[in-house]
Design a protein around this motif. Sequence first.
Motif, mmCIF file in Angstrom:
data_model
loop_
_atom_site.group_PDB
_atom_site.id
_atom_site.type_symbol
_atom_site.label_atom_id
_atom_site.label_comp_id
_atom_site.label_asym_id
_atom_site.label_seq_id
_atom_site.Cartn_x
_atom_site.Cartn_y
_atom_site.Cartn_z
ATOM 1 N N THR B 445 -5.380 9.712 3.539
ATOM 2 C CA THR B 445 -5.845 10.196 2.240
ATOM 3 C C THR B 445 -4.847 9.845 1.155
ATOM 4 O O THR B 445 -5.052 10.165 -0.014
ATOM 5 C CB THR B 445 -6.010 11.735 2.249
ATOM 6 N N GLY B 446 -3.779 9.218 1.554
ATOM 7 C CA GLY B 446 -2.796 8.808 0.569
ATOM 8 C C GLY B 446 -1.762 9.877 0.274
ATOM 9 O O GLY B 446 -1.025 9.776 -0.707
ATOM 10 N N GLN B 447 -1.705 10.876 1.109
ATOM 11 C CA GLN B 447 -0.717 11.909 0.870
ATOM 12 C C GLN B 447 0.580 11.563 1.576
ATOM 13 O O GLN B 447 0.575 11.081 2.714
ATOM 14 C CB GLN B 447 -1.230 13.264 1.382
ATOM 15 N N LYS B 448 1.670 11.799 0.897
ATOM 16 C CA LYS B 448 2.972 11.567 1.509
ATOM 17 C C LYS B 448 3.526 12.909 1.956
ATOM 18 O O LYS B 448 3.593 13.854 1.186
ATOM 19 C CB LYS B 448 3.909 10.926 0.499
ATOM 20 N N ILE B 449 3.856 13.022 3.265
ATOM 21 C CA ILE B 449 4.347 14.278 3.813
ATOM 22 C C ILE B 449 5.732 14.037 4.376
ATOM 23 O O ILE B 449 5.940 13.125 5.180
ATOM 24 C CB ILE B 449 3.414 14.801 4.919
ATOM 25 N N LYS B 450 6.662 14.861 3.923
ATOM 26 C CA LYS B 450 8.042 14.651 4.365
ATOM 27 C C LYS B 450 8.316 15.390 5.670
ATOM 28 O O LYS B 450 7.692 16.400 5.984
ATOM 29 C CB LYS B 450 9.000 15.179 3.295
ATOM 30 N N CYS B 451 9.277 14.852 6.413
ATOM 31 C CA CYS B 451 9.662 15.532 7.650
ATOM 32 C C CYS B 451 11.079 15.133 8.025
ATOM 33 O O CYS B 451 11.602 14.135 7.553
ATOM 34 C CB CYS B 451 8.714 15.173 8.789
ATOM 35 N N GLN B 452 11.688 15.964 8.888
ATOM 36 C CA GLN B 452 13.017 15.614 9.375
ATOM 37 C C GLN B 452 12.947 14.806 10.678
ATOM 38 O O GLN B 452 13.790 13.977 10.945
ATOM 39 C CB GLN B 452 13.828 16.887 9.631
ATOM 40 N N HIS B 453 11.952 15.135 11.476
ATOM 41 C CA HIS B 453 11.789 14.428 12.747
ATOM 42 C C HIS B 453 10.336 14.013 12.875
ATOM 43 O O HIS B 453 9.438 14.704 12.388
ATOM 44 C CB HIS B 453 12.162 15.314 13.933
#
Lengths: 448, 707
Positions: B445-453
């Motif tokens: 959907t074009g969403q950028k989701i941040k994560c550490q791992h």
Amino acid sequence: MWNYRKKCFANSEKPKSEIEAMLNSELTFIESCLRNNPKSYGCWHQRCFVLLKLKTPDWKRELQLCNLFLQFDDRNFHCWDYRRFVCSHSNHPLKDEIDYTNKLIESNFSNYSSWHYRSKLLPEVYPDSSVGNKIAERKLLEELELVQNAFFTDPNDQSAWFYHKWLLGRGHPMQSILSLHVSRFPSTLTCTLRKPIKEEDCQQALVRVNGTVISGKWKPHSSACYMNTWTFTPHEKIGTGLISVSCQVDGVETQITMEIDDNEALCCAKNTIETFCESSSDAKLLVLEEELNSCRELNELEPDNKWVVLTLVFLMKAIDPIRFFSEMKELLKSLCIIDSKRSCYYQDLHSKYAVENWIICADLQSRKADLRNKGITRLCHVEFLVGLTHLDLSHNKLKALGSTFLVFPWLQELKADDNEITEIDGLKALPSLITLSLNSNGTILELR
Amino acid sequence: MDEVLPEEFDVILIGTGLPESVLSGALSRIGKNVLHVDSNEYYGGSWASFNIKTFDKLMSETQMHQEDNSNPVNLEALISEDEEFLLMSASQQNLSNCQSYCYLSKQPDWVVATNVVEPNVVAEPDEVEISDDKDSPVDVATTAPTMVQKHSDTEDLSCRDVDFEERNNSDNDNEKPGVSDKQSGDPAKEKSTDNDSRNGQVDAFNNATSEEKLENASDQSSQADLPHKETPLFPFYEKFYENWRRFNLDLSPKVMFSRGQLVELLIQSNVCRYLEFRNVTRTLTVLSGENRLQPVPCSRADVFKSKFVTVVEKRILMRFLTLCANFEQHPQEYEAYKDRPFQDFLQSKHLSTKVQHFIIHSIAMVSEQTSTMEGLHATQKFLKSLGRYGSSHAFLCPMYGVGELPQAFSRLSAVFGGTFCLRRRVIGIVADKTSRAVKGVIDSTGQKIKCQHLVLDESHLPDICRSGFKREVSRAIYVTDKSVSPSETEEVSLITLPPVGNFPLYRVIEAGPLCCLSPNNYYVVHALTKPSCVDENAIVDLKETFHSAEKTMFAGTAAELEIANNNESDKQKPAVLWAAYFNMMSCGVNNDSLPGNVYVMSSPGFELGFDKAMNEARRTFEIICPDEEFLPRAPEPEEIVFDDEGYKSENNGNSRENPNEQPEAGNGDYMETEEDLQEEEEPDVQGLIDQEQGVGDHVSDGNGDNA
């Protein structure tokens, strides 16, 4: 507490239908108690009580209850007992019960209870047509194979070995008169039976002299309730001349003839291998021989397993106790080392086989017994030896001449040199003893 | 599913296979903020189980390219200058060479008694093939069953409860006349169904190219003369698919060692309360030179019972097994054979060939050439598992299929606040250019989701991180009309068919209604083998691959047997009513190109148990959270105070749970035995209700789906 409840049921004056309902709810209650403690004597007894009170007990349901409890603990002997109770009161086919033990044994053969139940069921379902054997031979051979599988799978499991021993063992020996002794002076008749009987049974016995029934009084040889040897004192003395005396007791009968000049006469039954073993057909012998061979193999694999060695002994005994005697002796000797805690048992076992073999071969009619150098620790089967006048037990391992020696009314000479005897209690009741030799023994402790 | 997700998570997991789900549960459990996405509309990835219609569909679709109908994503706007973008593989294909066949004939005219069609088509044994190799213009299998589905959907909802009750009474509802009554209650609809399926069938016939089908055609004329066969040998196609929901077919069938890591983990974490299990009740194999399945004596009771080994063999076998159980304490016994093959060691212990076979193939489950040490360890592992649940059983298998396992762990994750999102594809990974660490993902959907791992399953690897792509496991699934080795009670069997000639070793798991893998009177047989062919591009005929296994286990397909009606020879063996073949693919991981905080979970593989997957999950967990406990016991719903939305809803969902299913910590009593089920109806009903939800989950929002 349970008894109180029982009283309530027994003395209740309520209408029958109401009591019936109460009994049914009692069953439910007992079941819930059993769920908490499946090994409570009281609960199981109460259940028996209630079921016997009920008009139409649901035996099927009770069997299912047993199944359930045995499923959780297949060695719960309370439940096994109860199961037998249920089966004996219902018409449940015993064959199904055998199948049930099959199932339990298959899932875990280390289960004395199911083997034992089997040993109770088999003689009833497969009775042997001929006398003296426990179960029909066909079934016996099947059972031998089954149990062989079990002890090969785990030779350290005792239950299978015990069942095997039961299978090899004989049924109860038939009653028979082992010896009959008649004397004119004093006028007595002494009868020795294979199986001990009670006084009441003995009083039923019939003694005929030349075909005429004579009356008299039977006396046991000692004060025990059941005795093998009974002495009959007739009210009238036994006359002179050639007479024929017959004695009928406990369903068996034997006859003796006394010559004119004789004061006494003795008649002993003939003994064969079958006296101490179940008779075996050729088919059974073949199976036993095979089993002997596979057990020998097992013994090689597990050299220190006492059950294997002991079973070898039992098998040899079942096949031919005389042919295998020396080998059995060696095996029993090795058992004393492997299983030193039970060495006395093995020695006694050896003594028993030694005496048996002697009895089979001996001429008891001669009234002399030479049992020297037999390595015996115990004198058994004395009922066969009652008539002896001379007994030589020298060079053995006897420790005591105990109460078993009370049975020799005519024993004149007893030699027991070179033994380990420390106790001679049995000697005080030997009425005819003339010569006694007890050289090279332990210190005699006391003579009471 | 297009709603916007939160911006940032501690860990993002892609793919809902077992190791990912375990990890997801473990991370959520200790309070990590977890996002778990899967591009599929079902849980489980390569570990999933499907009903038979979904499976047919899967077999026919998997070769097609998944259409990406989402809007193109403007990457430039999402990625800053110090970031790089790793594109996810577009085709996440882990199945290949998929084919499925149904060997049952359609219901002929006289059964439903409607309009007249050409009789030759009616009586023809129908073989529907769904395979892309054949370029069929009409997708037969999906049209015909869909009609049945439409027809039965409404009905199913209304009569579902009835069905379950019937089942509890262990009624044979396949034979229930009630079902056909219901059908005739709606003749108009039925006619159309009938017509459609028949048309489909004609198409299938026209498309037939294989020789087998031509044979069928020649046989047709003779069959046409007998349109009223009194008793058909096999159920009709429609009858078979009537219970389509009752099938649970695993992509990766496995069994759990009773003392394996998964069992310990299920107990320890209390996840077992979501699941039910059955014992694998017997182990079978085929001795060389024979063509008959034989039970393998494993436990004491088995050895005692076995009629196939002599008493002396029994003793030697028992001695050997006793030694293996604690072989470490008797080093003198095996010292000399340490580096030599296991078989040499067995030989030295005077084990007969037959017993050696049992040990190598069915107990240790290794090969003749395995080293002695490895063989001993494998035997020991088996023996340790033996008898934990039921005196002679070493394995457990989850009811309703292996697919339940990842779902159970996902559920745990959701209970502890994990966010789940199915049908959400991640198109790529965003990594820091300098540190090479992953900063987040971008979804379709074009969403950028941040994560550490970031945790990925193997099939979601970005292309540049892959090294090689190979067939890992060749699979066959059969639905049969009876067990491969019928016995008094229904069994769950583990079968090893050792290699013969050119044919490889097969591992086979057979289970049926007892494990709720199939409706009554049907059995599901899973066969696995390692692909023999080294050349990855060569087209393998999977039917050929499994030929030897089929010959050993089955009498033939229903279609073949229907023709050879009077052949009495193999009445004992089951007939194959339905079969599917496919390869499971796996790709190597190029660790150099992988950012440091990305962890790749491998595919199910050929391993029979779950230890490899569990180790992987545990190791990864220890890297992400070095000092935390891995899956501590989760509290029971009633132990939770009602202060949290998530907990509350879960509690409601669980209120029907039967207390009898609760485990007693540590001793593993959680397992339901067969007897329990027979006694108490409750758990069974509960199980089915759970199952009902489970099926729904594949397509709709999951029970643990908080998104």
